[in-house]
Structure formats: structure tokens, C-alpha cells
Motif scaffolding. Structure first.
Motif, PDB file in Angstrom:
ATOM      1  N   LYS A  19       0.837  -1.203   0.000  1.00 17.69           N
ATOM      2  CA  LYS A  19       0.000   0.000   0.000  1.00 17.69           C
ATOM      3  C   LYS A  19       0.873   1.253   0.000  1.00 17.69           C
ATOM      4  CE  LYS A  19      -3.904  -1.789   2.686  1.00 17.69           C
ATOM      5  NZ  LYS A  19      -4.645  -1.579   3.935  1.00 17.69           N
ATOM      6  N   THR A  20       1.911   1.218   0.792  1.00 14.65           N
ATOM      7  CA  THR A  20       2.774   2.385   0.943  1.00 14.65           C
ATOM      8  C   THR A  20       3.651   2.621  -0.282  1.00 14.65           C
ATOM      9  OG1 THR A  20       2.829   1.944   3.319  1.00 14.65           O
ATOM     10  CG2 THR A  20       4.489   3.440   2.472  1.00 14.65           C
ATOM     11  N   ASN A  21       4.093   1.557  -0.929  1.00 19.06           N
ATOM     12  CA  ASN A  21       5.079   1.657  -2.012  1.00 19.06           C
ATOM     13  C   ASN A  21       4.591   1.124  -3.352  1.00 19.06           C
ATOM     14  OD1 ASN A  21       7.286   2.582  -0.271  1.00 19.06           O
ATOM     15  ND2 ASN A  21       7.076   0.564   0.666  1.00 19.06           N
ATOM     16  N   LEU A  22       3.320   1.257  -3.623  1.00 15.18           N
ATOM     17  CA  LEU A  22       2.775   0.666  -4.843  1.00 15.18           C
ATOM     18  C   LEU A  22       3.483   1.179  -6.095  1.00 15.18           C
ATOM     19  CD1 LEU A  22       0.765  -1.209  -6.189  1.00 15.18           C
ATOM     20  CD2 LEU A  22      -0.890   0.662  -6.171  1.00 15.18           C
ATOM     21  N   SER A  23       3.738   2.450  -6.182  1.00 12.89           N
ATOM     22  CA  SER A  23       4.413   3.001  -7.366  1.00 12.89           C
ATOM     23  C   SER A  23       5.778   2.361  -7.566  1.00 12.89           C
ATOM     24  CB  SER A  23       4.569   4.516  -7.253  1.00 12.89           C
ATOM     25  OG  SER A  23       3.308   5.132  -7.279  1.00 12.89           O
ATOM     26  N   LYS A  24       6.537   2.201  -6.494  1.00 11.09           N
ATOM     27  CA  LYS A  24       7.870   1.592  -6.597  1.00 11.09           C
ATOM     28  C   LYS A  24       7.766   0.118  -7.003  1.00 11.09           C
ATOM     29  CE  LYS A  24      10.030   4.687  -3.295  1.00 11.09           C
ATOM     30  NZ  LYS A  24      10.627   4.828  -1.970  1.00 11.09           N
ATOM     31  N   LEU A  25       6.758  -0.570  -6.478  1.00  9.52           N
ATOM     32  CA  LEU A  25       6.584  -1.976  -6.837  1.00  9.52           C
ATOM     33  C   LEU A  25       6.211  -2.111  -8.314  1.00  9.52           C
ATOM     34  CD1 LEU A  25       4.700  -3.310  -3.681  1.00  9.52           C
ATOM     35  CD2 LEU A  25       7.122  -3.531  -4.242  1.00  9.52           C
ATOM     36  N   LEU A  26       5.379  -1.209  -8.809  1.00 14.45           N
ATOM     37  CA  LEU A  26       5.016  -1.242 -10.225  1.00 14.45           C
ATOM     38  C   LEU A  26       6.220  -0.949 -11.113  1.00 14.45           C
ATOM     39  CD1 LEU A  26       1.511   0.477 -10.149  1.00 14.45           C
ATOM     40  CD2 LEU A  26       2.024  -1.959 -10.420  1.00 14.45           C
ATOM     41  N   GLU A  27       7.094  -0.078 -10.663  1.00 15.00           N
ATOM     42  CA  GLU A  27       8.331   0.186 -11.411  1.00 15.00           C
ATOM     43  C   GLU A  27       9.195  -1.068 -11.467  1.00 15.00           C
ATOM     44  OE1 GLU A  27      10.198   3.579  -9.608  1.00 15.00           O
ATOM     45  OE2 GLU A  27       8.521   4.900 -10.137  1.00 15.00           O
ATOM     46  N   ALA A  28       9.254  -1.793 -10.351  1.00 13.84           N
ATOM     47  CA  ALA A  28      10.033  -3.033 -10.302  1.00 13.84           C
ATOM     48  C   ALA A  28       9.455  -4.062 -11.270  1.00 13.84           C
ATOM     49  CB  ALA A  28      10.058  -3.588  -8.876  1.00 13.84           C
ATOM     50  N   VAL A  29       8.145  -4.169 -11.317  1.00 13.95           N
ATOM     51  CA  VAL A  29       7.491  -5.103 -12.243  1.00 13.95           C
ATOM     52  C   VAL A  29       7.806  -4.704 -13.678  1.00 13.95           C
ATOM     53  CG1 VAL A  29       5.246  -5.887 -13.096  1.00 13.95           C
ATOM     54  CG2 VAL A  29       5.667  -5.776 -10.640  1.00 13.95           C
ATOM     55  N   ALA A  30       7.771  -3.407 -13.965  1.00 12.13           N
ATOM     56  CA  ALA A  30       8.076  -2.924 -15.312  1.00 12.13           C
ATOM     57  C   ALA A  30       9.508  -3.277 -15.720  1.00 12.13           C
ATOM     58  CB  ALA A  30       7.850  -1.417 -15.388  1.00 12.13           C
ATOM     59  N   ARG A  31      10.412  -3.394 -14.731  1.00  9.56           N
ATOM     60  CA  ARG A  31      11.797  -3.781 -15.019  1.00  9.56           C
ATOM     61  C   ARG A  31      11.944  -5.290 -15.146  1.00  9.56           C
ATOM     62  NH1 ARG A  31      12.728  -0.128 -10.729  1.00  9.56           N
ATOM     63  NH2 ARG A  31      13.156  -1.892  -9.362  1.00  9.56           N
ATOM     64  N   GLY A  32      10.849  -6.021 -14.931  1.00 10.62           N
ATOM     65  CA  GLY A  32      10.887  -7.476 -15.077  1.00 10.62           C
ATOM     66  C   GLY A  32      10.982  -8.249 -13.778  1.00 10.62           C
ATOM     67  N   GLU A  33      10.927  -7.553 -12.648  1.00 13.77           N
ATOM     68  CA  GLU A  33      11.003  -8.257 -11.367  1.00 13.77           C
ATOM     69  C   GLU A  33       9.657  -8.885 -11.024  1.00 13.77           C
ATOM     70  OE1 GLU A  33      12.987  -6.409  -7.982  1.00 13.77           O
ATOM     71  OE2 GLU A  33      13.717  -4.847  -9.343  1.00 13.77           O
ATOM     72  N   ARG A  34       9.710  -9.966 -10.293  1.00 12.39           N
ATOM     73  CA  ARG A  34       8.519 -10.639  -9.779  1.00 12.39           C
ATOM     74  C   ARG A  34       8.257 -10.076  -8.387  1.00 12.39           C
ATOM     75  NH1 ARG A  34       8.312 -15.955  -6.953  1.00 12.39           N
ATOM     76  NH2 ARG A  34       6.174 -16.675  -7.116  1.00 12.39           N
ATOM     77  N   VAL A  35       7.055  -9.588  -8.137  1.00 13.85           N
ATOM     78  CA  VAL A  35       6.724  -9.020  -6.830  1.00 13.85           C
ATOM     79  C   VAL A  35       5.606  -9.839  -6.204  1.00 13.85           C
ATOM     80  CG1 VAL A  35       5.904  -6.997  -5.583  1.00 13.85           C
ATOM     81  CG2 VAL A  35       7.408  -6.700  -7.558  1.00 13.85           C
ATOM     82  N   VAL A  36       5.894 -10.429  -5.061  1.00 13.39           N
ATOM     83  CA  VAL A  36       4.905 -11.217  -4.329  1.00 13.39           C
ATOM     84  C   VAL A  36       4.452 -10.405  -3.127  1.00 13.39           C
ATOM     85  CG1 VAL A  36       4.500 -13.339  -3.021  1.00 13.39           C
ATOM     86  CG2 VAL A  36       5.966 -13.382  -5.059  1.00 13.39           C
ATOM     87  N   ILE A  37       3.143 -10.250  -2.995  1.00 14.30           N
ATOM     88  CA  ILE A  37       2.576  -9.542  -1.848  1.00 14.30           C
ATOM     89  C   ILE A  37       2.149 -10.594  -0.835  1.00 14.30           C
ATOM     90  CG2 ILE A  37       0.747  -8.003  -1.053  1.00 14.30           C
ATOM     91  CD1 ILE A  37       0.763  -6.801  -3.883  1.00 14.30           C
ATOM     92  N   THR A  38       2.602 -10.410   0.399  1.00 15.05           N
ATOM     93  CA  THR A  38       2.323 -11.394   1.436  1.00 15.05           C
ATOM     94  C   THR A  38       1.326 -10.852   2.455  1.00 15.05           C
ATOM     95  OG1 THR A  38       4.174 -10.641   2.791  1.00 15.05           O
ATOM     96  CG2 THR A  38       4.618 -12.416   1.225  1.00 15.05           C
ATOM     97  N   LYS A  39       0.589 -11.783   3.027  1.00 16.50           N
ATOM     98  CA  LYS A  39      -0.348 -11.451   4.099  1.00 16.50           C
ATOM     99  C   LYS A  39      -0.050 -12.421   5.230  1.00 16.50           C
ATOM    100  CE  LYS A  39      -5.217 -10.540   4.834  1.00 16.50           C
ATOM    101  NZ  LYS A  39      -6.547 -10.501   4.214  1.00 16.50           N
ATOM    102  N   HIS A  40       0.336 -11.883   6.358  1.00 13.93           N
ATOM    103  CA  HIS A  40       0.733 -12.694   7.517  1.00 13.93           C
ATOM    104  C   HIS A  40       1.876 -13.640   7.150  1.00 13.93           C
ATOM    105  CE1 HIS A  40      -2.722 -11.064   9.565  1.00 13.93           C
ATOM    106  NE2 HIS A  40      -3.532 -11.548   8.635  1.00 13.93           N
ATOM    107  N   GLY A  41       2.789 -13.144   6.290  1.00 18.45           N
ATOM    108  CA  GLY A  41       3.973 -13.906   5.921  1.00 18.45           C
ATOM    109  C   GLY A  41       3.769 -14.938   4.829  1.00 18.45           C
ATOM    110  N   LYS A  42       2.548 -15.076   4.324  1.00 16.77           N
ATOM    111  CA  LYS A  42       2.267 -16.070   3.286  1.00 16.77           C
ATOM    112  C   LYS A  42       1.897 -15.356   1.986  1.00 16.77           C
ATOM    113  CE  LYS A  42       0.725 -19.545   6.539  1.00 16.77           C
ATOM    114  NZ  LYS A  42      -0.335 -20.440   6.960  1.00 16.77           N
TER     115      LYS A  42
END
Length: 81
Positions: free
Chosen positions: A9-32
Motif C-alpha cells: 500500500k505504501t510503495n505501490l508506485s515503486k513496486l510497479l516500477e520493479a514489475v516494469a523492469r521485469g522483477e517478480r513481486v509477491v505480496i504477502t499477508k501474515h507472511g504467506k
């Protein structure tokens, strides 16, 4: 790369930039893992890809059939009966 829901929630823009660079971004809830951010699929409709593969007579017959109302039998089948 992983991010908690709060971090996402706090860093969505940065995470989207990472995805655009080809990185895989996994969002976790309670560590899963709960979700994964991936780039959109490219491609789509290719116009003209059926050129020469469809008989124009079949197309004309299909269009003509659309102009006539359905028979009682066709309507029953259409409605799943």
C-alpha cells in the motif's frame, strides 16, 4: 521481491516500477504469499489472421441466418431446453 500488504500500500508506485523492469513481486499477508504483481500480457488481436482461411460462402450464410428470427426449436435449444 516480496512486500507485505502494508508495504505494498505504501510503495505501490515503486513496486510497479520493479514489475516494469521485469522483477517478480509477491505480496504477502501474515507472511504467506497472497498475490503476485506481473506485467500485462502483450499481444492481442491480429487483424487479418484468418484471411484466406474462411470460406466467404460460410460467412455470408452465417450473416443471412442472423437476419432471420430463430425457429421455436432453435430458441428452445438456445435457452437450454
Amino acid at each position: 521481491m516480496q512486500a507485505s500488504v502494508h508495504e505494498a500500500k505504501t510503495n505501490l508506485s515503486k513496486l510497479l516500477e520493479a514489475v516494469a523492469r521485469g522483477e517478480r513481486v509477491v505480496i504477502t499477508k501474515h507472511g504467506k504469499p497472497a498475490a503476485e504483481l506481473v506485467p500485462p500480457k502483450r499481444g492481442g488481436v491480429v487483424f487479418g489472421s484468418l484471411a484466406g482461411k474462411v470460406d466467404p460462402k460460410v460467412v455470408d450464410a452465417f450473416i443471412d441466418a442472423l437476419e432471420e428470427p430463430m425457429s421455436e426449436e432453435e430458441l428452445r435449444l438456445w435457452e437450454g431446453g
